[in-house]
Design an enzyme around this catalytic site. Structure first.
Site, PDB file in Angstrom:
ATOM      1  N   ARG A 187       4.440   7.345 -11.356  1.00 31.03           N
ATOM      2  CA  ARG A 187       4.596   7.147  -9.908  1.00 31.03           C
ATOM      3  C   ARG A 187       4.214   8.427  -9.154  1.00 31.03           C
ATOM      4  O   ARG A 187       3.844   8.391  -7.989  1.00 31.03           O
ATOM      5  CB  ARG A 187       6.033   6.689  -9.578  1.00 31.03           C
ATOM      6  CG  ARG A 187       6.219   6.316  -8.133  1.00 31.03           C
ATOM      7  CD  ARG A 187       7.291   5.253  -7.898  1.00 31.03           C
ATOM      8  NE  ARG A 187       8.485   5.413  -8.677  1.00 31.03           N
ATOM      9  CZ  ARG A 187       9.410   6.339  -8.470  1.00 31.03           C
ATOM     10  NH1 ARG A 187       9.270   7.210  -7.489  1.00 31.03           N
ATOM     11  NH2 ARG A 187      10.470   6.416  -9.235  1.00 31.03           N
ATOM     12  N   TYR A 197      -8.195  -5.763  12.912  1.00 32.42           N
ATOM     13  CA  TYR A 197      -7.611  -6.582  11.849  1.00 32.42           C
ATOM     14  C   TYR A 197      -6.184  -6.986  12.219  1.00 32.42           C
ATOM     15  O   TYR A 197      -5.348  -6.131  12.521  1.00 32.42           O
ATOM     16  CB  TYR A 197      -7.637  -5.806  10.526  1.00 32.42           C
ATOM     17  CG  TYR A 197      -7.056  -6.599   9.399  1.00 32.42           C
ATOM     18  CD1 TYR A 197      -7.626  -7.809   9.032  1.00 32.42           C
ATOM     19  CD2 TYR A 197      -5.938  -6.160   8.714  1.00 32.42           C
ATOM     20  CE1 TYR A 197      -7.078  -8.559   8.006  1.00 32.42           C
ATOM     21  CE2 TYR A 197      -5.392  -6.899   7.678  1.00 32.42           C
ATOM     22  CZ  TYR A 197      -5.967  -8.112   7.339  1.00 32.42           C
ATOM     23  OH  TYR A 197      -5.424  -8.854   6.332  1.00 32.42           O
ATOM     24  N   ASP A 206      -9.209   3.140  11.340  1.00 35.62           N
ATOM     25  CA  ASP A 206      -9.448   2.186  10.256  1.00 35.62           C
ATOM     26  C   ASP A 206     -10.966   2.115  10.080  1.00 35.62           C
ATOM     27  O   ASP A 206     -11.689   1.574  10.911  1.00 35.62           O
ATOM     28  CB  ASP A 206      -8.855   0.816  10.605  1.00 35.62           C
ATOM     29  CG  ASP A 206      -9.000  -0.189   9.455  1.00 35.62           C
ATOM     30  OD1 ASP A 206      -9.968  -0.050   8.676  1.00 35.62           O
ATOM     31  OD2 ASP A 206      -8.176  -1.109   9.352  1.00 35.62           O
ATOM     32  N   LYS A 211     -12.742  -4.096   0.412  1.00 36.13           N
ATOM     33  CA  LYS A 211     -13.989  -4.621   0.996  1.00 36.13           C
ATOM     34  C   LYS A 211     -15.196  -3.914   0.385  1.00 36.13           C
ATOM     35  O   LYS A 211     -15.280  -3.810  -0.815  1.00 36.13           O
ATOM     36  CB  LYS A 211     -13.932  -4.492   2.524  1.00 36.13           C
ATOM     37  CG  LYS A 211     -12.621  -4.944   3.146  1.00 36.13           C
ATOM     38  CD  LYS A 211     -12.372  -6.417   2.951  1.00 36.13           C
ATOM     39  CE  LYS A 211     -10.971  -6.777   3.439  1.00 36.13           C
ATOM     40  NZ  LYS A 211     -10.582  -8.131   3.126  1.00 36.13           N
TER      41      LYS A 211
HETATM   42  C1  LIG Z   1     -10.434  -3.742   8.983  1.00 33.83           C
HETATM   43  C2  LIG Z   1      -9.406  -4.083   7.939  1.00 33.83           C
HETATM   44  N1  LIG Z   1      -8.366  -3.250   7.744  1.00 33.83           N
HETATM   45  C3  LIG Z   1      -7.428  -3.516   6.830  1.00 33.83           C
HETATM   46  C4  LIG Z   1      -7.455  -4.669   6.070  1.00 33.83           C
HETATM   47  C5  LIG Z   1      -6.351  -4.941   5.075  1.00 33.83           C
HETATM   48  O1  LIG Z   1      -6.783  -4.725   3.763  1.00 33.83           O
HETATM   49  P1  LIG Z   1      -6.057  -5.359   2.492  1.00 33.83           P
HETATM   50  O2  LIG Z   1      -6.324  -6.827   2.525  1.00 33.83           O
HETATM   51  O3  LIG Z   1      -6.660  -4.643   1.327  1.00 33.83           O
HETATM   52  O4  LIG Z   1      -4.586  -5.060   2.633  1.00 33.83           O
HETATM   53  C6  LIG Z   1      -8.521  -5.563   6.228  1.00 33.83           C
HETATM   54  C7  LIG Z   1      -8.577  -6.803   5.434  1.00 33.83           C
HETATM   55  O5  LIG Z   1      -9.308  -7.730   5.769  1.00 33.83           O
HETATM   56  C8  LIG Z   1      -9.515  -5.261   7.197  1.00 33.83           C
HETATM   57  O6  LIG Z   1     -10.547  -6.100   7.418  1.00 33.83           O
END
Ligand SMILES: Cc1ncc(COP(=O)(O)O)c(C=O)c1O
Length: 345
Positions: free
Chosen positions: A48, A100, A173, A198
């Site tokens: 961990r 998101y 992000d 992604k």
């Molecule tokens: C722009 C963006 N940020 C964060 C996330 C969240 O990622 P995760 O599904 O790996 O938790 C996504 C998922 O689609 C996303 O498109």
């Protein structure tokens, strides 16, 4: 680890985080599956806290991001780590209204329980609001640029400078861009956060995320949060992502070429409205995209008349498949409206 300043993206991703060549050793050592380790002075003791597979992938991400990276089991785990390590009761946080949906849901459903005030701002408005002193009293601004799904782009450098003048931290992000498309830390942001689920890992076979921080102390705080909360990814996923990273440059190049070809084919189509692809000169984000980003991504968005038209489009397509993700090897179509309410954008 070897990296020269003149290396191109293709070379950088192949070598990032790999050990120096040693006779008889693999290029990228396999995943280390361990919970405890044999105890000894100055040695790792528990996974961990530390795992060599994670260390190698974090070294790779740190090189690409230009700041210390900490890996998490999903993009949401990475985003929530930033929110929960920077905010205190009574703070104000601003999240994207058009990014998101998971970030907004987490902020409204979880942060408000700790007396944190959650506000929303759209990606197209953030430049102006920040410039007009609108971030005074805000502890953290979370932006998503290009935003998912409408692909608006804000001026990260200008926004960050204004935010810092107001004493506000900035997290970006960077999922849709990846660190090859944009480096938020170089543009002044305090955190670059991403869902490596992604394009970065890019094979639709795992969930992963990371946080990179400009300041080592902030990275150490995020790392301590991970150890204490236990949000530690397993070594196999991390190793798969590291192995996949080597082709990121090639995959992004091909994805961008395909997306551009699709955008050009759709732009004049009578059934299509609201086409967005920042790489297209006529896109509203194109100028800022050109100034700020290093390359376009493989993501585009557009509107069709209704759900039936989308069904026809999918049924007629030989290659596009319905799925709620992007950045992998397949061409995927996500009809956002099917998710309803908060999740449309
Ligand atoms: C722009 C963006 N940020 C964060 C996330 C969240 O990622 P995760 O599904 O790996 O938790 C996504 C998922 O689609 C996303 O498109």
């Amino acid at each position: 680890m070897t990296e020269r300043g003149s290396d191109g993206d293709g070379t950088r991703v192949i070598h990032a985080g790999q050990p120096a060549p040693a006779a008889g050793q693999p290029f990228l050592p396999g995943p280390v599956f361990a919970a405890p380790y044999h105890l000894g002075p100055g040695q790792r003791y528990y996974a961990r806290n530390e795992n060599p597979t994670l260390d190698a992938f974090e070294a790779a991400l740190s090189t690409l991001e230009g700041g210390s990276a900490v890996v998490f089991p999903s993009g949401m785990a990475a985003l929530s780590a930033v929110l929960l390590t920077t905010l205190r009761p009574g703070d104000r946080v601003v999240v994207p209204s058009d990014g998101y949906f998971g970030t907004r849901i987490f902020a409204h459903e979880e942060l408000t329980r700790f007396d944190i005030r959650v506000e929303e701002l759209s990606t197209v408005d953030v430049d102006e609001v920040a410039g007009a002193g609108g971030l005074e009293g805000v502890a953290l601004l979370m932006i998503e640029s290009p935003s998912n799904p409408r692909l608006d782009v804000c001026n990260i450098e200008v926004v960050t400078e204004a935010a810092h003048e107001s004493g506000c931290l900035v997290a970006v992000d960077n999922t849709t861009a990846t660190p090859l498309g944009q480096r938020p830390l170089e543009l002044g942001a305090d955190f670059s956060v991403a869902a490596d689920t992604k394009a970065l890992s890019g094979h639709s076979d795992l969930l992963l995320g990371h946080v990179a921080a400009r300041d080592d102390e902030r990275a150490a705080r995020v790392r301590a949060w991970r150890t204490r909360s236990g949000a530690v990814p397993g070594p196999f996923e991390v190793w798969l992502a590291h192995r996949s990273l080597g082709t990121l440059d090639l995959r992004l190049d091909r994805q961008a070429a395909n997306a551009r070809a699709l955008a050009n084919a759709l732009v004049e189509h009578p059934a299509v409205t609201g086409l967005r692809y920042p790489g297209l000169p006529r896109d509203p984000s194109h100028d800022q995209f050109t100034r700020q980003m290093r390359r376009p991504s493989g993501l585009l968005s557009f509107e069709l008349a209704d759900a039936d038209t989308v069904e026809c489009f999918l049924a007629a397509s030989r290659l596009a498949i319905a799925a709620t993700s992007f950045g992998g090897l397949h061409t995927t179509v996500d009809r956002r409206a099917q998710w309803g309410g908060d999740r449309v954008s």
